[in-house]
Scaffold this active site. Structure first.
Site, PDB file in Angstrom:
ATOM      1  N   LYS A  16       0.842  -1.206   0.000  1.00  0.00           N
ATOM      2  CA  LYS A  16       0.000   0.000   0.000  1.00  0.00           C
ATOM      3  C   LYS A  16       0.880   1.260   0.000  1.00  0.00           C
ATOM      4  O   LYS A  16       0.687   2.160  -0.812  1.00  0.00           O
ATOM      5  CB  LYS A  16      -0.935   0.005   1.228  1.00  0.00           C
ATOM      6  N   ARG A  91     -10.318   0.406   8.753  1.00  0.00           N
ATOM      7  CA  ARG A  91      -9.806  -0.942   9.031  1.00  0.00           C
ATOM      8  C   ARG A  91     -10.785  -1.764   9.842  1.00  0.00           C
ATOM      9  O   ARG A  91     -10.495  -2.917  10.170  1.00  0.00           O
ATOM     10  CB  ARG A  91      -8.541  -0.794   9.856  1.00  0.00           C
ATOM     11  N   ARG A 130      11.766  -5.810   4.715  1.00  0.00           N
ATOM     12  CA  ARG A 130      11.464  -4.384   4.483  1.00  0.00           C
ATOM     13  C   ARG A 130      12.417  -3.482   5.282  1.00  0.00           C
ATOM     14  O   ARG A 130      12.717  -3.755   6.435  1.00  0.00           O
ATOM     15  CB  ARG A 130      10.034  -4.073   4.902  1.00  0.00           C
ATOM     16  N   ARG A 163      11.112  -1.664  10.974  1.00  0.00           N
ATOM     17  CA  ARG A 163      10.040  -1.267  11.886  1.00  0.00           C
ATOM     18  C   ARG A 163       9.930  -2.243  13.044  1.00  0.00           C
ATOM     19  O   ARG A 163      10.087  -3.452  12.856  1.00  0.00           O
ATOM     20  CB  ARG A 163       8.703  -1.232  11.119  1.00  0.00           C
ATOM     21  N   ARG A 174      -0.619  -9.267  13.247  1.00  0.00           N
ATOM     22  CA  ARG A 174      -1.238  -8.240  12.389  1.00  0.00           C
ATOM     23  C   ARG A 174      -2.077  -8.896  11.289  1.00  0.00           C
ATOM     24  O   ARG A 174      -3.155  -8.392  10.938  1.00  0.00           O
ATOM     25  CB  ARG A 174      -0.151  -7.340  11.777  1.00  0.00           C
TER      26      ARG A 174
HETATM   27  P1  AP5 Z   1       4.767  -1.684   1.860  1.00  0.00           P
HETATM   28  O1  AP5 Z   1       4.438  -0.816   0.706  1.00  0.00           O
HETATM   29  O2  AP5 Z   1       5.577  -1.081   2.965  1.00  0.00           O
HETATM   30  O3  AP5 Z   1       3.463  -2.401   2.442  1.00  0.00           O
HETATM   31  P2  AP5 Z   1       2.196  -1.818   3.179  1.00  0.00           P
HETATM   32  O4  AP5 Z   1       0.999  -2.464   2.578  1.00  0.00           O
HETATM   33  O5  AP5 Z   1       2.210  -0.313   3.203  1.00  0.00           O
HETATM   34  O6  AP5 Z   1       2.456  -2.444   4.615  1.00  0.00           O
HETATM   35  P3  AP5 Z   1       2.349  -1.871   6.091  1.00  0.00           P
HETATM   36  O7  AP5 Z   1       3.060  -2.869   6.956  1.00  0.00           O
HETATM   37  O8  AP5 Z   1       2.859  -0.463   6.181  1.00  0.00           O
HETATM   38  O9  AP5 Z   1       0.847  -1.912   6.312  1.00  0.00           O
HETATM   39  P4  AP5 Z   1       0.070  -2.082   7.604  1.00  0.00           P
HETATM   40  O10 AP5 Z   1      -1.287  -1.881   7.073  1.00  0.00           O
HETATM   41  O11 AP5 Z   1       0.279  -3.304   8.397  1.00  0.00           O
HETATM   42  O12 AP5 Z   1       0.730  -0.991   8.553  1.00  0.00           O
HETATM   43  P5  AP5 Z   1       0.326   0.504   8.930  1.00  0.00           P
HETATM   44  O13 AP5 Z   1       1.548   1.304   8.921  1.00  0.00           O
HETATM   45  O14 AP5 Z   1      -0.851   0.979   8.142  1.00  0.00           O
HETATM   46  O15 AP5 Z   1       5.539  -2.985   1.264  1.00  0.00           O
HETATM   47  C1  AP5 Z   1       6.029  -4.007   2.118  1.00  0.00           C
HETATM   48  C2  AP5 Z   1       7.385  -4.521   1.589  1.00  0.00           C
HETATM   49  O16 AP5 Z   1       7.170  -5.229   0.360  1.00  0.00           O
HETATM   50  C3  AP5 Z   1       8.403  -3.413   1.264  1.00  0.00           C
HETATM   51  O17 AP5 Z   1       9.676  -3.848   1.637  1.00  0.00           O
HETATM   52  C4  AP5 Z   1       8.296  -3.232  -0.270  1.00  0.00           C
HETATM   53  O18 AP5 Z   1       9.524  -2.825  -0.845  1.00  0.00           O
HETATM   54  C5  AP5 Z   1       7.910  -4.650  -0.719  1.00  0.00           C
HETATM   55  N1  AP5 Z   1       7.010  -4.652  -1.884  1.00  0.00           N
HETATM   56  C6  AP5 Z   1       5.971  -3.806  -2.131  1.00  0.00           C
HETATM   57  N2  AP5 Z   1       5.336  -4.145  -3.280  1.00  0.00           N
HETATM   58  C7  AP5 Z   1       5.982  -5.260  -3.750  1.00  0.00           C
HETATM   59  C8  AP5 Z   1       5.807  -6.107  -4.901  1.00  0.00           C
HETATM   60  N3  AP5 Z   1       4.815  -5.876  -5.796  1.00  0.00           N
HETATM   61  N4  AP5 Z   1       6.648  -7.163  -5.042  1.00  0.00           N
HETATM   62  C9  AP5 Z   1       7.639  -7.410  -4.144  1.00  0.00           C
HETATM   63  N5  AP5 Z   1       7.865  -6.644  -3.047  1.00  0.00           N
HETATM   64  C10 AP5 Z   1       7.043  -5.584  -2.844  1.00  0.00           C
HETATM   65  O19 AP5 Z   1      -0.206   0.284  10.426  1.00  0.00           O
HETATM   66  C11 AP5 Z   1       0.672  -0.013  11.497  1.00  0.00           C
HETATM   67  C12 AP5 Z   1      -0.105  -0.087  12.810  1.00  0.00           C
HETATM   68  O20 AP5 Z   1      -0.750   1.185  13.095  1.00  0.00           O
HETATM   69  C13 AP5 Z   1      -1.262  -1.108  12.840  1.00  0.00           C
HETATM   70  O21 AP5 Z   1      -0.814  -2.412  13.154  1.00  0.00           O
HETATM   71  C14 AP5 Z   1      -2.177  -0.500  13.941  1.00  0.00           C
HETATM   72  O22 AP5 Z   1      -1.667  -0.761  15.236  1.00  0.00           O
HETATM   73  C15 AP5 Z   1      -2.038   1.004  13.693  1.00  0.00           C
HETATM   74  N6  AP5 Z   1      -3.101   1.517  12.764  1.00  0.00           N
HETATM   75  C16 AP5 Z   1      -2.900   2.060  11.534  1.00  0.00           C
HETATM   76  N7  AP5 Z   1      -4.076   2.402  10.969  1.00  0.00           N
HETATM   77  C17 AP5 Z   1      -5.055   2.067  11.855  1.00  0.00           C
HETATM   78  C18 AP5 Z   1      -6.476   2.142  11.842  1.00  0.00           C
HETATM   79  N8  AP5 Z   1      -7.145   2.639  10.786  1.00  0.00           N
HETATM   80  N9  AP5 Z   1      -7.152   1.686  12.926  1.00  0.00           N
HETATM   81  C19 AP5 Z   1      -6.498   1.208  14.000  1.00  0.00           C
HETATM   82  N10 AP5 Z   1      -5.152   1.074  14.076  1.00  0.00           N
HETATM   83  C20 AP5 Z   1      -4.423   1.517  13.009  1.00  0.00           C
END
Ligand code: AP5
Length: 224
Positions: A16, A91, A130, A163, A174
């Protein structure tokens, strides 16, 4: 030009953030990533950061009332008046309902919910490799998208870090939370005709091309 009001969904590690970084430039979209907002609040040790930290460290979701407040402030700040890309929100069913009511109240509507799909084992592989840059959050993968120097960001030279919540045990938690609380939103948006699916296991450029083509079509349709 018609506004694009978008939510970006998918399991942790689906790509994402990677895709958002490119879409924001291509479509000039105001971008709000709840994970980034919360991590910045943790670093600042603000009240929000103090409230959120323990949930994030455990791989749990931050309570709906806290995160909805954060997003509503952004929607009302004027920053999102010409469209938005929400990454990581909504979410839960409660968050999706809150967003819908908030948009209705402001006479706006969601253009689409973009779902990037990836299997669990691939998520674990991706998140263990990552690395993100400390200064601006640019995303790399040691195998799939390696930086030129494994310790420094290609774009701003800052240090690359892992991270805290990318440890395998926390990633599995997660994923469990995603399947339990977030995946039901796929049906919520499908029922409303808003869901667009993308195969996140394809190379990054392919995923980007597919999403770009979809957004270009959605924008054209909105202008007709
Ligand atoms: P990356 O682009 O970093 O993936 P992502 O989908 O953004 O993953 P996140 O881990 O950031 O998502 P998340 O939803 O768990 O975390 P968030 O920060 O929102 O890509 C991942 C890796 O793959 C990278 O190394 C990249 O290079 C590689 N890659 C990408 N595309 C690729 C491809 N096509 N092929 C190969 N490799 C590829 O949330 C963190 C925490 O915050 C949550 O756990 C929760 O505690 C809190 N939180 C956030 N939002 C909320 C909410 N709305 N409600 C409640 N709690 C929340």
């Amino acid at each position: 030009m018609a506004d694009l009001n978008l939510v970006l969904m998918g399991p942790p590690g689906a790509g994402k953030g990677t895709q958002a970084e490119r879409l924001v430039d291509d479509f000039d979209l105001p971008y709000f990533a709840t994970g980034d907002i919360l991590r910045a609040a943790v670093v600042e040790e603000s009240d929000l950061g103090k409230e959120a930290k323990s949930y994030m460290d455990e791989g749990d979701l931050v309570p709906d009332d806290i995160i909805c407040r954060v997003i509503m402030e952004r929607l009302d700040s004027g920053e999102a008046q010409d469209g938005f890309l929400l990454d990581g929100f909504p979410r839960t069913a409660g968050q999706a309902e809150t967003l819908q009511q908030a948009l209705d109240k402001r006479s706006r509507r969601l253009t689409a919910a973009l779902l990037i799909e990836v299997e669990d084992d691939e998520v674990v592989r991706r998140l263990s490799g990552r690395r993100i840059c400390k200064k601006n959050g640019h995303v790399y993968h040691l195998e799939f998208d390696p930086p030129k120097n494994p310790d420094a960001c290609d774009q701003d030279g800052s240090r690359l870090i892992q991270r805290d919540d990318d440890k395998e045990e926390t990633v599995r938690k997660r994923l469990e939370v995603y399947h339990d609380q977030t995946e039901p939103l796929v049906g919520f948006y499908e029922d409303r005709g808003l869901l667009r699916r993308f195969d996140g296991e394809r190379p990054q450029d392919d995923v980007n091309g597919h999403i770009r083509a979809t957004l270009a079509t959605l924008r054209l349709e909105a202008e007709l």
